[in-house]
Design a protein around this motif. Structure first.
Motif, mmCIF file in Angstrom:
data_model
loop_
_atom_site.group_PDB
_atom_site.id
_atom_site.type_symbol
_atom_site.label_atom_id
_atom_site.label_comp_id
_atom_site.label_asym_id
_atom_site.label_seq_id
_atom_site.Cartn_x
_atom_site.Cartn_y
_atom_site.Cartn_z
ATOM 1 N N GLN A 123 -46.355 10.884 10.875
ATOM 2 C CA GLN A 123 -46.539 9.861 9.850
ATOM 3 C C GLN A 123 -45.611 8.664 10.038
ATOM 4 O OE1 GLN A 123 -46.368 13.335 8.918
ATOM 5 N NE2 GLN A 123 -48.598 13.149 9.193
ATOM 6 N N ARG B 217 -42.279 8.727 10.149
ATOM 7 C CA ARG B 217 -40.978 8.861 9.490
ATOM 8 C C ARG B 217 -39.909 9.221 10.515
ATOM 9 N NH1 ARG B 217 -44.084 12.264 4.920
ATOM 10 N NH2 ARG B 217 -44.402 13.542 6.778
ATOM 11 N N ASP C 170 -33.517 9.056 4.157
ATOM 12 C CA ASP C 170 -34.120 10.227 3.538
ATOM 13 C C ASP C 170 -35.369 10.604 4.312
ATOM 14 O OD1 ASP C 170 -36.056 8.394 2.753
ATOM 15 O OD2 ASP C 170 -35.367 8.286 0.681
ATOM 16 N N ALA C 171 -36.056 11.619 3.838
ATOM 17 C CA ALA C 171 -37.192 12.161 4.576
ATOM 18 C C ALA C 171 -38.382 11.207 4.626
ATOM 19 C CB ALA C 171 -37.625 13.492 3.963
ATOM 20 N N LYS C 172 -38.360 10.130 3.825
ATOM 21 C CA LYS C 172 -39.470 9.186 3.796
ATOM 22 C C LYS C 172 -39.222 7.940 4.645
ATOM 23 C CE LYS C 172 -40.758 10.459 -0.954
ATOM 24 N NZ LYS C 172 -40.952 9.950 -2.338
ATOM 25 N N ALA C 173 -38.037 7.810 5.212
ATOM 26 C CA ALA C 173 -37.659 6.564 5.878
ATOM 27 C C ALA C 173 -38.529 6.299 7.107
ATOM 28 C CB ALA C 173 -36.192 6.606 6.278
ATOM 29 N N ILE C 174 -38.936 5.035 7.261
ATOM 30 C CA ILE C 174 -39.699 4.593 8.429
ATOM 31 C C ILE C 174 -38.901 3.506 9.142
ATOM 32 C CG2 ILE C 174 -41.922 5.208 7.405
ATOM 33 C CD1 ILE C 174 -42.324 2.215 6.776
ATOM 34 N N GLU D 90 -37.810 -0.016 7.694
ATOM 35 C CA GLU D 90 -36.837 -0.091 6.612
ATOM 36 C C GLU D 90 -35.437 -0.395 7.134
ATOM 37 O OE1 GLU D 90 -38.857 2.698 3.202
ATOM 38 O OE2 GLU D 90 -37.541 3.682 4.657
ATOM 39 N N THR E 219 -48.058 4.162 12.263
ATOM 40 C CA THR E 219 -47.332 3.617 11.109
ATOM 41 C C THR E 219 -46.556 2.373 11.490
ATOM 42 O OG1 THR E 219 -47.144 5.791 10.066
ATOM 43 C CG2 THR E 219 -45.543 4.121 9.405
ATOM 44 N N LYS F 94 -35.124 -0.803 -2.947
ATOM 45 C CA LYS F 94 -36.417 -1.465 -3.068
ATOM 46 C C LYS F 94 -36.252 -2.979 -2.961
ATOM 47 C CE LYS F 94 -38.673 2.072 -5.915
ATOM 48 N NZ LYS F 94 -39.335 2.365 -7.221
#
Length: 342
Positions: free
Chosen positions: A91, A93, A211-215, A218, A239, A300
């Protein structure tokens, strides 16, 4: 927690104050400072400092297909020069960040200790029919703050990186490389100074700051440095391409200025709050010799210029110089609008 790996340098340099054995990021066994951390950082950046990064782990890839192999797996196009790369999940990440140093007969990968076992296992598991051998080595990582040496110690593999360089000392050669750098004018400098400059330079480590969502997008500094936007396929590329061509990440990595008079400081993982609403996540927290208490944080975009932010009971503010705004039209979005007659 990564296994504790003692460094021979901790007993070689007087005044060393070690990172505790229970450090959750696996940095135990190296010096946090040598008695005056803020002075060490200031003096190192004014000249040159040498930092023990012996907690980092090193892999050696050999075999005729080693370059083609890593280029099928990671986000950067690896060639003949030292570079950085990311390992992404399907994904997109971020799983691992690494430094890659090519030589005539091998590729050397050094990475933070947290997650190193998974990276090693992934590289071993994906070989299939490639002519590649993967092995952990006893190389010892040293950091250079400030100016690079005029001459690197013999037998070491340098990885110059704009005022925060590293080198790989051969197995059993850590003390000899350290002494050669000190004899050449480098000041013994603790890991705290390295961390402070890493934070000020918006250089995250995966376990500490993401964190586990970082792409990848960012962390704007990774685009180009660790992510090649025009290379061949690799896991997670969809992605990366979609965000680059069509959108913008909802969060970016920023520098937080912390209220130095507060009785408490945030801890890694604490939420950044706008009132009661979570708008970010705190990463590394450290004292900088010039900026005072600072931290990395994923925040954000919509909240990066907001007033009244807090984290861990402490008032914080996003350093405006680190607010990333790329509002130029995205090439994919322009193409879509053109097709729709907009």
């Amino acid at each position: 927690m990564a296994d504790v790996r003692g460094s021979p340098i901790i007993d070689h340099v007087p005044g060393a104050v070690a990172v505790p054995d229970d450090d959750p990021l696996g940095r135990a066994g190296v010096a946090w400072h040598y008695g005056a951390p803020l002075v060490e950082q200031r003096d190192a950046l004014a000249g040159r400092g040498v930092v023990d990064l012996g907690h980092r782990r090193v892999l050696r890839l050999t075999g005729a297909d080693r370059v083609d192999y890593v280029n099928t797996l990671f986000s950067q196009l690896v060639g003949e020069e030292p570079t950085e790369a990311l390992n992404l999940d399907p994904q997109g990440r971020v799983l691992h960040h690494m430094a890659i140093t090519p030589t005539a007969g091998a590729l050397y990968i050094d990475a933070e200790p947290a997650g190193f076992g998974e990276l090693r296992d992934y590289l071993t598991r994906m070989i299939f029919r490639f002519d590649v051998q993967v092995a952990e080595t006893g190389h010892h990582v040293l950091g250079i703050l400030g100016a690079d040496p005029d001459r690197w110690p013999e037998g070491c593999l340098p990885h110059p990186r704009r005022a925060m360089s590293t080198l790989l000392a051969p197995e059993g050669g850590a003390i000899a490389a350290w002494d050669a750098l000190v004899a050449g004018g480098a000041r013994p400098t603790g890991l705290m100074a390295w961390e402070a400059e890493r934070v000020a330079g918006l250089r995250p480590e995966v376990a500490a700051d993401l964190d586990a969502k970082a792409i990848p997008h960012e962390v704007p500094g990774w685009i180009g440095a660790a992510v090649h936007l025009d290379k061949g396929c690799y896991r997670g590329q969809e992605t990366v391409s979609r965000v680059h061509n069509l959108g913008r990440p909802p969060r970016t990595l920023v520098l937080l200025q912390l209220d130095g008079s507060a009785g408490e400081r945030p801890a890694p993982g604490d939420p950044v709050l706008a009132g009661r609403r979570a708008v970010g996540r705190v990463g590394t927290v450290v004292d900088h010799h010039e900026y005072g208490p600072v931290a990395l944080a994923l925040v954000k975009r919509s909240a990066q210029t907001a007033a009244g932010l807090t984290a861990g009971g402490c008032a914080v503010a996003v350093d405006p110089a680190t607010v990333f705004r790329d509002d130029s039209p995205k090439p994919g979005r322009v193409a879509v609008d053109r097709l729709r007659g907009r």
